[in-house]
Design a protein around this motif. Structure first.
Motif, mmCIF file in Angstrom:
data_model
loop_
_atom_site.group_PDB
_atom_site.id
_atom_site.type_symbol
_atom_site.label_atom_id
_atom_site.label_comp_id
_atom_site.label_asym_id
_atom_site.label_seq_id
_atom_site.Cartn_x
_atom_site.Cartn_y
_atom_site.Cartn_z
ATOM 1 N N THR B 116 -6.923 -4.951 9.165
ATOM 2 C CA THR B 116 -8.205 -4.417 9.589
ATOM 3 C C THR B 116 -8.187 -2.909 9.489
ATOM 4 O OG1 THR B 116 -8.255 -6.166 11.201
ATOM 5 C CG2 THR B 116 -9.949 -4.474 11.416
ATOM 6 N N LEU B 117 -7.071 -2.367 9.991
ATOM 7 C CA LEU B 117 -6.955 -0.915 9.999
ATOM 8 C C LEU B 117 -6.885 -0.370 8.574
ATOM 9 C CD1 LEU B 117 -4.547 -0.175 12.936
ATOM 10 C CD2 LEU B 117 -6.928 0.507 12.755
ATOM 11 N N GLU B 118 -6.144 -1.049 7.774
ATOM 12 C CA GLU B 118 -6.044 -0.616 6.383
ATOM 13 C C GLU B 118 -7.414 -0.655 5.749
ATOM 14 O OE1 GLU B 118 -1.442 -1.690 5.244
ATOM 15 O OE2 GLU B 118 -2.974 -3.210 4.879
ATOM 16 N N THR B 119 -8.166 -1.704 6.051
ATOM 17 C CA THR B 119 -9.489 -1.843 5.531
ATOM 18 C C THR B 119 -10.367 -0.711 5.996
ATOM 19 O OG1 THR B 119 -9.153 -4.169 5.902
ATOM 20 C CG2 THR B 119 -11.382 -3.480 5.227
ATOM 21 N N PHE B 120 -10.262 -0.448 7.331
ATOM 22 C CA PHE B 120 -11.037 0.615 7.909
ATOM 23 C C PHE B 120 -10.732 1.913 7.204
ATOM 24 C CE2 PHE B 120 -10.840 4.225 10.840
ATOM 25 C CZ PHE B 120 -12.181 4.382 11.172
ATOM 26 N N TYR B 121 -9.422 2.156 7.007
ATOM 27 C CA TYR B 121 -9.009 3.379 6.379
ATOM 28 C C TYR B 121 -9.627 3.513 4.995
ATOM 29 C CZ TYR B 121 -6.047 6.994 4.330
ATOM 30 O OH TYR B 121 -5.582 8.136 3.668
ATOM 31 N N THR B 122 -9.527 2.470 4.241
ATOM 32 C CA THR B 122 -10.024 2.490 2.909
ATOM 33 C C THR B 122 -11.520 2.735 2.916
ATOM 34 O OG1 THR B 122 -8.401 0.815 2.492
ATOM 35 C CG2 THR B 122 -9.927 1.289 0.688
ATOM 36 N N ASN B 123 -12.182 1.937 3.794
ATOM 37 C CA ASN B 123 -13.612 2.025 3.908
ATOM 38 C C ASN B 123 -14.048 3.413 4.285
ATOM 39 O OD1 ASN B 123 -16.333 1.269 4.041
ATOM 40 N ND2 ASN B 123 -16.141 0.466 6.113
ATOM 41 N N TYR B 124 -13.337 3.962 5.237
ATOM 42 C CA TYR B 124 -13.689 5.254 5.791
ATOM 43 C C TYR B 124 -13.499 6.337 4.756
ATOM 44 C CZ TYR B 124 -14.290 8.891 9.250
ATOM 45 O OH TYR B 124 -14.751 9.979 9.968
ATOM 46 N N ILE B 128 -17.576 5.912 3.765
ATOM 47 C CA ILE B 128 -18.231 6.584 4.876
ATOM 48 C C ILE B 128 -18.039 8.094 4.802
ATOM 49 C CG2 ILE B 128 -18.388 6.823 7.384
ATOM 50 C CD1 ILE B 128 -17.479 3.836 7.442
ATOM 51 N N LEU B 129 -16.827 8.516 4.607
ATOM 52 C CA LEU B 129 -16.570 9.965 4.647
ATOM 53 C C LEU B 129 -17.315 10.719 3.546
ATOM 54 C CD1 LEU B 129 -15.155 12.150 6.253
ATOM 55 C CD2 LEU B 129 -13.140 11.855 4.745
ATOM 56 N N PRO B 130 -17.262 10.242 2.276
ATOM 57 C CA PRO B 130 -18.002 10.971 1.267
ATOM 58 C C PRO B 130 -19.471 10.981 1.577
ATOM 59 C CG PRO B 130 -16.444 9.468 0.252
ATOM 60 C CD PRO B 130 -16.432 9.165 1.642
ATOM 61 N N LEU B 131 -19.979 9.801 2.062
ATOM 62 C CA LEU B 131 -21.374 9.715 2.412
ATOM 63 C C LEU B 131 -21.716 10.744 3.467
ATOM 64 C CD1 LEU B 131 -23.910 7.908 1.667
ATOM 65 C CD2 LEU B 131 -23.271 6.516 3.652
ATOM 66 N N ALA B 132 -20.867 10.751 4.438
ATOM 67 C CA ALA B 132 -21.075 11.707 5.567
ATOM 68 C C ALA B 132 -21.041 13.119 5.067
ATOM 69 C CB ALA B 132 -20.004 11.496 6.624
ATOM 70 N N ILE B 133 -20.146 13.406 4.146
ATOM 71 C CA ILE B 133 -20.038 14.762 3.619
ATOM 72 C C ILE B 133 -21.324 15.130 2.916
ATOM 73 C CG2 ILE B 133 -18.812 16.273 1.965
ATOM 74 C CD1 ILE B 133 -16.271 14.612 2.709
ATOM 75 N N GLY B 134 -21.829 14.082 2.192
ATOM 76 C CA GLY B 134 -23.074 14.300 1.484
ATOM 77 C C GLY B 134 -24.198 14.612 2.445
ATOM 78 N N GLY B 151 -21.605 0.157 11.435
ATOM 79 C CA GLY B 151 -20.417 -0.670 11.369
ATOM 80 C C GLY B 151 -19.100 -0.009 11.445
ATOM 81 N N THR B 152 -18.928 1.154 10.934
ATOM 82 C CA THR B 152 -17.583 1.730 10.911
ATOM 83 C C THR B 152 -16.963 1.771 12.269
ATOM 84 O OG1 THR B 152 -18.585 3.882 11.105
ATOM 85 C CG2 THR B 152 -17.861 3.177 8.915
ATOM 86 N N ASN B 153 -17.862 2.036 13.181
ATOM 87 C CA ASN B 153 -17.297 2.187 14.520
ATOM 88 C C ASN B 153 -16.851 0.871 15.110
ATOM 89 O OD1 ASN B 153 -17.421 4.863 14.593
ATOM 90 N ND2 ASN B 153 -19.416 4.966 15.626
ATOM 91 N N ALA B 154 -17.412 -0.202 14.718
ATOM 92 C CA ALA B 154 -17.015 -1.473 15.289
ATOM 93 C C ALA B 154 -15.554 -1.741 15.069
ATOM 94 C CB ALA B 154 -17.872 -2.579 14.606
ATOM 95 N N GLU B 155 -15.067 -1.442 13.910
ATOM 96 C CA GLU B 155 -13.665 -1.628 13.622
ATOM 97 C C GLU B 155 -12.801 -0.726 14.465
ATOM 98 O OE1 GLU B 155 -14.195 -0.937 9.568
ATOM 99 O OE2 GLU B 155 -15.013 -2.969 9.317
ATOM 100 N N VAL B 156 -13.291 0.460 14.589
ATOM 101 C CA VAL B 156 -12.514 1.407 15.451
ATOM 102 C C VAL B 156 -12.433 0.873 16.865
ATOM 103 C CG1 VAL B 156 -12.505 3.714 16.392
ATOM 104 C CG2 VAL B 156 -13.126 3.368 14.041
#
Lengths: 120, 1072
Positions: B116-124, B128-134, B151-156
């Motif tokens: 899950t964490l690996e997934t989150f990491y990858t996803n993030y 998410i991060l590039p999107l957020a940067i944008g 959703g990102t936060n749900a995993e966290v």
């Protein structure tokens, strides 16, 4: 008759006394010293003896001392003297003096005194 | 014992076997238990570690994730590149953590989480991060908010939930591990305790068994030992379980027997040994003592004494340190040498021979040796040489023990010097003390001088000398002529010497010998004069000491000694001075006390009669010395008071005033007994010292005279009063008579005359009395002048000229008639006496006033022919108010003061008065008056001489009322030796002429009185006895011849004529 003897060494005073008493009418004998007086007293009776204190040879007191008291009972002795101290008076009283009269004296007072002694 | 040592191996082995078995079991059990324990421990530790690692990894993951999210939000918020970089770093760390977590041994659930964490990491990171940067770069916050809430936060959150759960799980896991460990430990502990207990029980069992088999035989053996020690026989049964003990018991038994056998033997030996040992010990101690003692002695000797040992030849074989030290030789130098090297040569060879002789014979020699040290100095030793004798009695060694007494010897020498000095000092001191003795013996100055001088002579022997007390002019001398010595008392002679002594106090003169001295001289030709002075506090020379020595000078010692002695003399002299002062004051006091005109008596507090002067004893009539009373108060009071009337009163007075508490002054009057009583005023006064009574002073004042005067005064007052009252009585009495009585004129006149007479008498009385008072009290003033006495008398006689009954005349026999007197008082005197003479010769008669000279006086007499005075009354004649007690005198009257006044006047003129009288014949009052030497009568002295040489020529009568002329005539006549009788009137001349023979009678024709000169001449010529007397007429009237022939007129002198004419006539007549 009463008899009076005056003994004084002063002639003038004897004269004064005699003259003072002459109205009494009694015979008055004079003696000019103690010795004379003693002789007279021993020989006669006197009702009154007027005696000086200070006389040469024998004082009035010395004279009185030599008299026989029994013979003197009826005799009044008047001491007429210039000695005026109290001790002299006492001495005179002790020696038998009846009346003490001071010189100078009043002739009238002497007269009254002698009269009283003779009649009083 | 030997047996017992061979066998113990068996007991040991049994014991060791059992012990090692037990020990092995215990070790085994312990090892197994320990291995098990460690194993379990390891397992549990591993589990615990794994859990911890995982726990940490998850925590790291959580932290990095949180950081990522935190940074991301930071970036969103601030849109800073910096934040973005930090986010990237966190993301990297997060990735690393995930990787690390993956390496761990993961459970299924954990694996899932990891994925899950690996997934989150990858996803993030990829979406998410590039999107957020944008969004950030586009500032699209709304989209950003949208993004973060999706959703990102749900995993966290799921991960976070997991980490929380995991943490709780891992804590439970660790708790479980802990529980396991605890359980394991308690199990193990129980096991150990169990093993320990078992081992303990086993050991107890084993030891108890062992002990039981050893102790009881030991007790038996012990009892046996006690028995054996007590010396009893022992019996041991060999039935011990242990073989060793059996052996032991047997051996013991054997030994005991043996021992008991040997014991008595041993005891004996032991006793002997003991005795020997004791003896040995005693010897040892004694020996030890000896050794110690010898060592002490040796040490002491070495310290204090020189010790040297020689052989019989005198060769030194030993010398101690002290010896070497004293002799200054080293021991090597001494050894092998004979003692000769020490000889100083001071002592003779005989001395050494004698010494050797003594010691060779085996005797001990002692003596003092003077030896020489190496450096040649000498030292003294007090030596004792003791020979060591061999068996045959010969000395083979000598030991010298010496004490260095060099110092003593030196001290001895010093002492000798000191002694002689002390001796000298002693002699000096004795000298001083002798002098002191001399000085203190006397307080008499002359004796002092003599003693001191004698002493000096003894101490300093000189040839001649003198000791002079300068002020007192006293001296003591030796070898001096009296005249020379006397010179030392003369101020002029010693003046120079005194001046020098005053400044120097001391000097010596060396001079050539004088010829007079050579006789004594031996060889020297010098004399030495020593002068020394004692100077008082004021610097004045008090004492001069001058001595001469011929040929011998004064040594310094002598000089200083004399100086010291002079100082001592000074002290002694001041003592004498003080003594003399005190003595002087004392004798002054004494003489004051003795010479005071009052009795003095000092009585102590206790009534002791301390002092009484002579006057006192005289007053109270005590003939013996007062000292005999001593302390006997009662006796002296009794003796004193019985001399007085009122004895008890006096006694009481004494006792009261002597009392210590009586501090007042008191006085009493007493009258002594006896025919001539004295009156004494007795004063008592306390002697106070600091207000403390120390005694009583009695002063006895003789008041007899005052008393008598007092008595006389009161007597006088009484008499005066009497005398005044008598005439007063007359005056008053007759006055009263005149006033109150009718009197005849004659009587009145008589009374008045009497009053007048008495009043006059009263006045006279008062005047006389006042005169007496004035004269006697000394208030009378005398106006002294030169008075010509005969003239004065003539004038007084003139005053009596109306006394016709009396013939008053002056019989002038005095050549010198001048006196130093008060004129008025002499008038009074003569008036008194003449009126007395007239009064007491009532029958009339002559009253003769006679004056004549003696060597230095004029004697006056007033003689009457009156009634006279009885002999017994004569002595009272000068008493006041004294009148003769006879009838004759009664008539005369008077104040009774005349003679008293006369006496007072005469005495005021330094004259004497007296009375001669025969009763019925007459009275003479006589008195003397001193001649006035200072009168201006130039020929008086010559005349005085003449009166002594001239023979009386005869009497001349001058009937002359001219007094001065009469005196002029008489002057001349008297100088030629005639006695002159003056008559102022003719009355009674006849009677006198009948009695006395006259050379001639000089008559003045004109006389004032009723009787003229002619009447007198007629009378004289008609009387048988007088008709032959030559008559010389002295008249102012010229000579007439009328009637002269009828009378025996020898001459007729017409006034004025020279007195010499008359004198010549008289001289002519006298020759016939």
């Amino acid at each position: 008759m009463k008899k009076i003897l005056v003994v004084d060494d002063e002639l003038v005073l004897r004269m004064l006394i005699v003259d003072s008493l002459e109205d009494l009418g009694y015979p008055i004998t004079e003696a000019e010293n103690g010795h004379q007086a003693l002789k007279l007293i021993n020989e006669n009776h006197y009702d009154i003896i007027i005696l000086d204190y200070m006389m040469p040879g024998m004082t009035g007191i010395e004279l009185l001392d030599q008299l026989d008291p029994t013979r003197m009972k009826k005799t009044s002795i008047v001491m007429l003297t210039a000695k005026t101290q109290e001790k002299d008076q006492d001495q005179a009283k002790g020696a038998g003096v009846d009346v003490f009269m001071k010189k100078p004296f009043s002739p009238l007072a002497l007269y009254d005194l002698i009269e009283e002694l003779l009649h009083g | 014992m030997v047996n017992m040592l061979k066998k113990p191996v068996k007991i040991k082995r049994k014991f060791y076997t059992t012990a090692s078995l037990i020990l092995t079991a215990i070790v085994l059990i312990t090892v197994i238990a320990s291995v098990t324990l460690i194993r379990n421990q390891e397992i549990i530790s591993q589990r615990y570690e794994e859990t911890t690692i995982k726990h940490n990894a998850i925590n790291d993951l959580e932290n990095s994730l949180t950081q990522v999210l935190f940074r991301a939000r930071g970036y969103y918020a601030f849109q800073a590149e910096y934040e973005l970089n930090l986010l990237a770093t966190q993301l990297e760390a997060f990735e690393e953590n995930i990787i690390y977590f993956s390496t761990l041994d993961l459970s299924a659930e954990e694996l899932e989480l990891k994925e899950t964490l690996e997934t989150f990491y990858t996803n993030y990171t990829e979406e998410i991060l590039p999107l957020a940067i944008g969004y950030v770069e586009a500032d699209n916050y709304a989209a950003l908010r949208e993004l973060s809430s999706t959703g990102t936060n749900a995993e966290v959150n799921r991960f976070l939930n997991y980490t929380q759960a995991f943490n709780e799980e891992s804590a439970a896991e660790r708790e479980a591990i802990y529980q396991d460990t605890s359980r394991l430990i308690s199990q193990f502990t129980f096991g150990f305790i169990l093993v320990g207990l078992v081992s303990f029980i086993l050991i107890i069992i084993m030891v108890s068994r062992l002990l039981r088999s050893i102790i009881s035989p030991l007790l038996i053996l012990n009892a046996a030992t006690v028995q054996m020690a007590d010396g009893k026989a022992i019996e041991l049964a060999p039935h011990f379980k242990l073989e060793e003990l059996d052996n032991l018991a047997q051996s013991f038994q054997h030994m005991a027997v043996n021992v008991q056998e040997k014991e008595s033997e041993l005891v004996d030996q032991n006793a002997k040994l003991m005795a020997q040992q004791q003896e040995l010990q005693a010897n040892q101690v004694q020996l030890q003592d000896y050794v110690t003692e010898i060592e002490h002695i040796k040490r002491a000797l070495d310290k204090s004494a020189l010790v040297c040992i020689t052989n019989d030849k005198g060769i030194i074989i030993s010398a101690n340190e002290k010896f070497c030290e004293t002799s200054q030789y080293k021991a090597e130098e001494l050894l092998g040498n004979t003692t000769r090297i020490l000889k100083s040569g001071y002592q003779s060879s005989d001395f050494y021979d004698e010494m050797w002789h003594t010691i060779e014979k085996g005797k001990i020699w002692t003596g003092k040796l003077k030896n020489e040290a190496k450096d040649g100095s000498h030292y003294w030793i007090n030596a004792t040489i003791v020979p060591f004798l061999n068996e045959s009695g010969y000395a083979y060694r000598y030991i010298l023990i010496g004490i260095d007494i060099t110092e003593n010897k030196q001290n001895e020498q010093k002492l000798k010097v000191l002694l002689s000095e002390t001796q000298k000092a002693k002699e000096k001191t004795e000298n001083y003390s002798n002098l002191n003795k001399e000085l203190t013996v006397t307080v008499n100055r002359h004796e002092f001088l003599t003693r001191v001088f004698t002493y000096f002579n003894g101490a300093f022997s000189f040839d001649k000398g003198i000791l002079v007390s300068v002020k007192q002019k006293q001296y003591a001398e030796k070898g001096m002529s009296a005249s020379h010595a006397q010179q030392f008392l003369e101020e002029d002679y010693i003046q120079e010497m005194l001046i020098r002594l005053k400044s120097e106090h001391f000097f010596v003169i060396k001079r050539e010998i004088t010829p007079a001295e050579t006789g004594m001289a031996e060889s020297s030709s010098y004399s030495y004069d020593l002068y020394a002075a004692v100077v008082d506090d004021d610097g004045e020379v008090e004492l001069v000491f001058a001595i001469t020595r011929i040929g011998h000078p004064f040594t310094n010692d002598e000089v200083s000694e004399i100086n010291v002695l002079m100082g001592q003399l000074s002290v002694a002299l001041s003592r004498i001075n003080i003594y003399e002062d005190v003595q002087h004051a004392r004798s002054l006091n004494e003489s004051i006390i003795q010479n005071v005109n009052e009795g003095l008596q000092l009585v102590s507090l206790h009534g002791e009669l301390l002092q009484a002067n002579d006057k006192l004893l005289e007053l109270v009539g005590i003939k013996t010395s007062y000292q005999r009373y001593g302390k006997d108060q009662e006796k002296w009071i009794d003796d004193f008071s019985k001399q007085c009337q009122d004895r008890e009163e006096i006694k009481q007075f004494y006792n009261e005033t002597i009392d210590p508490d009586f501090k007042d002054m008191k006085s009493i009057r007493c009258r002594t007994n006896g025919s001539k009583p004295r009156y004494i005023q007795l004063y008592a006064s306390p002697v106070l010292l600091d207000n403390e009574k120390t005694g009583t002073i009695f002063v006895y004042r003789d008041i007899t005279k005052e008393y008598e005067v007092d008595e006389m005064k009161s007597e006088l007052v009484s008499t005066v009063s009497h005398e005044l009252r008598t005439p007063l009585s007359s005056v008053l009495g007759f006055t009263e008579m005149l006033l109150v009585k009718e009197l005849k004129p004659e009587k009145q006149k008589k009374y008045l005359e009497t009053i007048y007479k008495e009043a006059k008498r009263l006045t006279a009385l008062i005047n006389d009395f006042l005169d007496v008072q004035r004269i006697e009290s000394g208030k009378q003033e005398y106006q002294m002048t030169n008075v010509v006495l005969n003239q004065l008398i003539m004038e007084v006689i003139n005053g009596f000229k109306h006394e016709h009954a009396h013939a008053i005349y002056l019989r002038d026999e005095a050549v010198v008639t001048q006196v130093w007197a008060d004129y008025d008082r002499l008038i009074q005197l003569f008036t008194n006496l003449i009126s007395n003479a007239v009064k007491f010769s009532p029958e009339g008669g002559k009253v003769a006033i006679r004056i004549r000279n003696t060597a230095d006086e004029i004697i006056v007499s007033v003689t009457d022919e009156g009634i006279g005075i009885p002999e017994n009354e004569l002595k009272h004649m000068f008493t006041k108010f004294k009148r003769i007690d006879n009838s004759a005198s009664q008539k005369i009257g008077g104040t009774g003061l005349g003679l008293a006044i006369s006496k007072a006047i005469v005495e005021a003129h330094q004259g004497k008065i007296w009375i001669e009288s025969v009763e019925s014949i007459g009275t003479s009052v006589l008195f003397s008056l001193p001649i006035n030497d200072n009168s201006d009568q130039p020929d008086q002295l010559i005349s005085k001489h003449q009166t002594n040489t001239l023979t009386t020529k005869g009497n001349v009568m001058l009937v002359e009322d001219d007094i001065s002329f009469a005196l002029l005539l008489s002057e001349s006549l008297k100088q030629h030796g005639f006695n002159v009788l003056h008559y102022l009137s003719g009355q009674n001349v006849l009677a006198l002429a009948e009695e006395i023979s006259f050379v001639a009678i000089v008559v003045d024709l004109v006389l004032e009185e009723s009787m003229s000169g002619w009447d007198l001449i007629r009378d004289l010529s008609t009387h048988e006895k007088t008709k032959s007397i030559p008559i010389i007429i002295s008249s102012a009237i010229d000579k007439t011849t009328q009637g002269l022939e009828n009378y025996p007129i020898h001459d007729y002198l017409v006034k004025p004529y020279s007195p010499q004419v008359l004198t010549d006539i008289m001289l002519t007549l006298d020759k016939k």
